[in-house]
Design a protein around this motif. Structure first.
Motif, short mmCIF file in Angstrom:
data_model
loop_
_atom_site.label_atom_id
_atom_site.label_comp_id
_atom_site.label_asym_id
_atom_site.label_seq_id
_atom_site.Cartn_x
_atom_site.Cartn_y
_atom_site.Cartn_z
N VAL A 234 -101.24 25.72 -43.45
CA VAL A 234 -101.18 26.69 -42.36
C VAL A 234 -100.23 27.78 -42.84
N ASP A 235 -100.71 29.00 -42.93
CA ASP A 235 -99.89 30.11 -43.42
C ASP A 235 -98.75 30.37 -42.44
N PRO A 236 -97.50 30.25 -42.87
CA PRO A 236 -96.37 30.46 -41.96
C PRO A 236 -96.30 31.90 -41.44
N LEU A 237 -96.88 32.84 -42.14
CA LEU A 237 -96.88 34.23 -41.67
C LEU A 237 -97.82 34.44 -40.49
N ASP A 238 -98.81 33.56 -40.33
CA ASP A 238 -99.69 33.66 -39.17
C ASP A 238 -98.90 33.51 -37.87
N ALA A 239 -97.90 32.64 -37.86
CA ALA A 239 -97.08 32.43 -36.66
C ALA A 239 -96.27 33.68 -36.32
N LEU A 240 -95.85 34.42 -37.32
CA LEU A 240 -95.09 35.65 -37.07
C LEU A 240 -95.96 36.68 -36.36
N GLY A 241 -97.22 36.76 -36.71
CA GLY A 241 -98.14 37.70 -36.08
C GLY A 241 -98.33 37.39 -34.61
#
Length: 83
Positions: free
Chosen positions: A69-76
């Protein structure tokens, strides 16, 4: 068996589900400016369509994978309503 170091650390999508120790699936990995398929082994079964991270090369176009799971997806998601 020669390992394919270029594929380690790359992400891909499962085309065929893995079955844990019962057998491999198949993963499409973005590598070398294109995409290539590999047999994908995982400790736990992973469903078709899962995004995975290649953690090892087993040679002969076989890789070890884990769910990714890309951790940057949560930032978006956190910044979506902040404007």
């Amino acid at each position: 068996m020669p390992q394919d170091e270029a594929v380690i650390g790359r992400t891909g999508d499962l085309l065929v589900a893995t079955r844990g120790s019962a057998g491999p699936g198949e993963v499409l990995v973005r590598v070398r400016g294109g995409t290539e398929t590999f047999l994908a082994w995982s400790e736990e079964p992973l469903p078709i369509g899962s995004t995975v991270l290649v953690i090892e090369s087993r040679g002969c176009r076989e890789v070890g994978v884990i769910e990714w799971v890309d951790p940057l997806d949560a930032l978006g998601e956190d910044t979506a309503g902040a404007g």
